[in-house]
Write a protein that holds these residues in place. Structure first.
Motif, PDB file in Angstrom:
ATOM      1  N   SER A 102      -1.274  -5.302   2.386  1.00 23.36           N
ATOM      2  CA  SER A 102      -2.626  -5.822   2.560  1.00 23.36           C
ATOM      3  C   SER A 102      -2.735  -7.190   1.897  1.00 23.36           C
ATOM      4  CB  SER A 102      -3.670  -4.866   1.965  1.00 23.36           C
ATOM      5  OG  SER A 102      -3.525  -4.757   0.567  1.00 23.36           O
ATOM      6  N   LEU A 103      -3.674  -7.979   2.361  1.00 27.28           N
ATOM      7  CA  LEU A 103      -3.924  -9.294   1.777  1.00 27.28           C
ATOM      8  C   LEU A 103      -5.310  -9.758   2.183  1.00 27.28           C
ATOM      9  CD1 LEU A 103      -3.488 -11.841   4.136  1.00 27.28           C
ATOM     10  CD2 LEU A 103      -1.272 -10.691   4.118  1.00 27.28           C
ATOM     11  N   LEU A 132      -1.169  -5.140   7.277  1.00 26.67           N
ATOM     12  CA  LEU A 132      -0.061  -5.425   8.185  1.00 26.67           C
ATOM     13  C   LEU A 132       1.040  -4.387   8.041  1.00 26.67           C
ATOM     14  CD1 LEU A 132       0.353  -9.287   7.598  1.00 26.67           C
ATOM     15  CD2 LEU A 132      -1.035  -8.141   9.351  1.00 26.67           C
ATOM     16  N   ALA A 133       1.626  -3.996   9.158  1.00 25.22           N
ATOM     17  CA  ALA A 133       2.848  -3.195   9.158  1.00 25.22           C
ATOM     18  C   ALA A 133       4.019  -4.172   9.153  1.00 25.22           C
ATOM     19  CB  ALA A 133       2.902  -2.292  10.376  1.00 25.22           C
ATOM     20  N   THR A 153       9.581  -7.788  11.827  1.00 23.38           N
ATOM     21  CA  THR A 153       8.347  -7.966  12.577  1.00 23.38           C
ATOM     22  C   THR A 153       7.161  -7.615  11.681  1.00 23.38           C
ATOM     23  OG1 THR A 153       8.404  -5.692  13.430  1.00 23.38           O
ATOM     24  CG2 THR A 153       9.425  -7.421  14.793  1.00 23.38           C
ATOM     25  N   ALA A 154       6.055  -8.273  11.910  1.00 25.43           N
ATOM     26  CA  ALA A 154       4.807  -7.978  11.202  1.00 25.43           C
ATOM     27  C   ALA A 154       3.705  -7.827  12.238  1.00 25.43           C
ATOM     28  CB  ALA A 154       4.472  -9.086  10.220  1.00 25.43           C
ATOM     29  N   THR A 155       3.072  -6.673  12.241  1.00 25.57           N
ATOM     30  CA  THR A 155       2.031  -6.400  13.233  1.00 25.57           C
ATOM     31  C   THR A 155       0.736  -6.007  12.540  1.00 25.57           C
ATOM     32  OG1 THR A 155       2.802  -4.109  13.428  1.00 25.57           O
ATOM     33  CG2 THR A 155       3.666  -5.709  15.014  1.00 25.57           C
ATOM     34  N   ARG A 210       0.829  -1.188   0.000  1.00 21.39           N
ATOM     35  CA  ARG A 210       0.000   0.000   0.000  1.00 21.39           C
ATOM     36  C   ARG A 210       0.872   1.250   0.000  1.00 21.39           C
ATOM     37  NH1 ARG A 210      -5.478  -1.422   1.769  1.00 21.39           N
ATOM     38  NH2 ARG A 210      -5.826   0.615   2.752  1.00 21.39           N
ATOM     39  N   SER A 211       0.263   2.392  -0.271  1.00 23.28           N
ATOM     40  CA  SER A 211       1.029   3.627  -0.448  1.00 23.28           C
ATOM     41  C   SER A 211       1.746   4.066   0.814  1.00 23.28           C
ATOM     42  CB  SER A 211       0.105   4.749  -0.943  1.00 23.28           C
ATOM     43  OG  SER A 211      -0.940   4.987  -0.018  1.00 23.28           O
TER      44      SER A 211
END
Length: 510
Positions: free
Chosen positions: A317-318, A337-338, A345-347, A311-312
């Motif tokens: 996103s998924l 997700l960040a 890390t994915a949050t 994303r921008s």
């Protein structure tokens, strides 16, 4: 993992049933069922009926009814769908914010469907792209080609696979350098003893091609089996009665060019998103799955996913199906997700849920909209929903209950067909005549004008009216033997005129 000495399994054998694919689901089959299965939403009495639209001017088009309900401010643009079964024809469909058809192209042929209609850029100009072909409903693998059309809906090119197997439907990406990236699924012999399968098994390999759109020259080719082991798969390995069924261990289903020029690919059967070096083909990192390079935060893990996109704002996103070969939870969701590639890390930033807690065992999409909102297509479930940037639901849409759309998008699009507007007339009582006007795909029409008269070459303006959906009805009270319609833009200029047609005579008295 290397190929063994057995002859390669041909695509013809694979899809024609020579390998048992038609008679039995392939091991780990992705599934592409169009009907609703699994947990479905509560029946909605106001959902669109199965009967398609019927238009006087275009009786050749069986356009599915799309129901759209808004509860807040929505993004501009048209909704892009690819209905494939049930109530109406099959093909790319554009509808406005009220669900009214704007453009539809009906595909024909036994089992032929269209998939993934969307706007892309080619040579600095907007084009409309989609895939056409047939899909094995159990295996979820397509055999077809991509179609590229311009603003006049004229075909620029039919893009075919440069390899031994046809192009798969799961994605097409047109890049800024005029190339196209897509998947093909190529069956090969393989030794699967490492995962409990036979030594002389068959494997369905995912091959990613990048080709020059103008020339077809291969610019980049990447084979999944060279970089991803079968031990990463969550799909059951072939054994027993399925020992000779080709093993679809990876099932890649989306790709995009990342901000650093690498490729980001989603693979459904490994529950993993891969970052792929576009030069060497090496995998830079894995997000999710058995070999994730990232620590997954609370509620950030996903399963059997589709449509991973950057994303921008840098988030990812998924569409988290949560169901496929197995079912992990009771509802699918859109995820944002960040992803911190330095800290690995994915949050979870946001989960986008359907109010009816839909479970979509196949397909699905999450698109970023201008302003940070999202459009979620629910795949096998014939729904789409729009959310504001804060996750508030602002619109809900539905195809007929027995239909479906692989993905759903919203884009700004302007089209001017190279054909002419269509006109039809129905005579009522006395001299009353109803004239119907339409122009499939014309986005600039704001008003319709009817010209009528008793001689075909001497027509005068008889009525005008604002455009009212795909087909507009205009009433005449004066004598009319011949009629024609003019399409007018916002400035009142004529941008298209229909042929002259004769008004049917009054029905004879009984």
């Amino acid at each position: 993992m290397t190929d063994n000495a057995r002859p390669p399994v041909t695509r013809r054998r694979l899809l024609a049933g020579g390998g048992g694919l038609v008679a039995a689901a392939a091991v780990g089959g992705g599934g592409f069922a169009w009907g609703r299965s699994g947990r479905t939403a509560t029946a909605d009495p106001s959902a669109p009926t199965a009967a398609p639209h019927a238009f006087h001017t275009r009786p050749d088009l069986a356009i599915p009814v799309v129901d759209v309900r808004t509860t807040g401010p929505t993004a501009g643009g048209l909704v892009f769908l690819t209905p494939a079964a049930g109530g109406g024809g099959r093909g790319p469909l554009l509808v406005d914010g009220a669900g009214q058809p704007v453009w539809f192209r009906q595909v024909t042929g036994p089992g032929v469907i269209a998939v993934d209609a969307r706007v892309q850029q080619l040579g600095g100009e907007p084009v409309l792209t989609w895939w056409e072909g047939t899909i094995d409903p159990k295996y979820g693998i397509g055999s077809g080609e991509f179609v590229i059309v311009d603003r006049a809906y004229k075909e620029i090119r039919r893009l075919r696979s440069p390899g031994p197997t046809p192009a798969d439907q799961h994605d097409l990406l047109i890049t800024a350098r005029g190339s196209a990236i897509f998947f093909c699924y190529e069956p090969v012999g393989a030794d699967l003893r490492s995962v409990g399968g036979p030594a002389d098994a068959a494997l369905v390999d995912c091959v990613l091609y990048e080709v020059d759109v103008a020339t077809g020259k291969i610019l980049f080719r990447w084979r999944g089996r060279d970089h991803i082991g079968v031990d990463e798969s969550y799909a059951p390995a072939p054994s027993g009665a399925t020992a000779r069924v080709p093993y679809d261990y990876l099932h890649a289903n989306s790709l995009t060019v990342d901000t650093d020029g690498t490729l980001v690919m989603s693979a459904r059967h490994t529950w993993t998103i891969y970052k792929i070096d576009r030069g060497s083909g090496a995998i830079r990192w894995r997000l999710g799955g058995k070999r994730s390079d990232f620590t997954m935060g609370p509620d950030a893990a996903f399963a059997w996913q589709h449509d991973a996109r950057r994303r921008s704002d840098g988030t990812l996103s998924l569409f988290d199906n949560e169901a496929g070969v197995t079912t992990r939870s009771s509802a699918s969701r859109g995820l944002i997700l960040a992803v911190d590639e330095t800290a690995r890390t994915a949050t979870l930033v946001r989960a986008l849920a359907h109010p009816d807690a839909l479970l979509a065992p196949s397909q699905g999409s999450v698109q970023e909209l201008p302003g940070g909102g999202s459009l979620v297509g629910w795949g096998q479930q014939p729904r789409f929903t729009e959310y504001a940037a804060d996750g508030t639901l602002v619109a809900s849409g539905a195809l007929p209950a027995d239909n479906g759309s692989y993905r759903a998008y919203k884009f700004d699009w302007s089209g001017t067909p190279d054909d002419r507007p269509m006109v039809a007339a129905v005579r009522g009582t006395g001299e009353a005549v109803t004239v119907y006007a339409s122009w499939n795909g014309a986005t600039a029409v704001r008003r319709w004008r009817v010209r009528a008269g008793t001689q075909p070459d001497k027509l005068a303006v008889a009525a005008t009216s604002g455009r009212d959906g795909f087909e507009t009805a205009l009433s005449l009270t004066g004598p009319a033997v011949f009629v024609a319609v003019d399409a007018l833009d916002a400035n009142g200029r004529t941008i298209g005129s229909s042929p002259v047609t004769a008004v049917p005579p009054a029905a004879a008295a009984g």
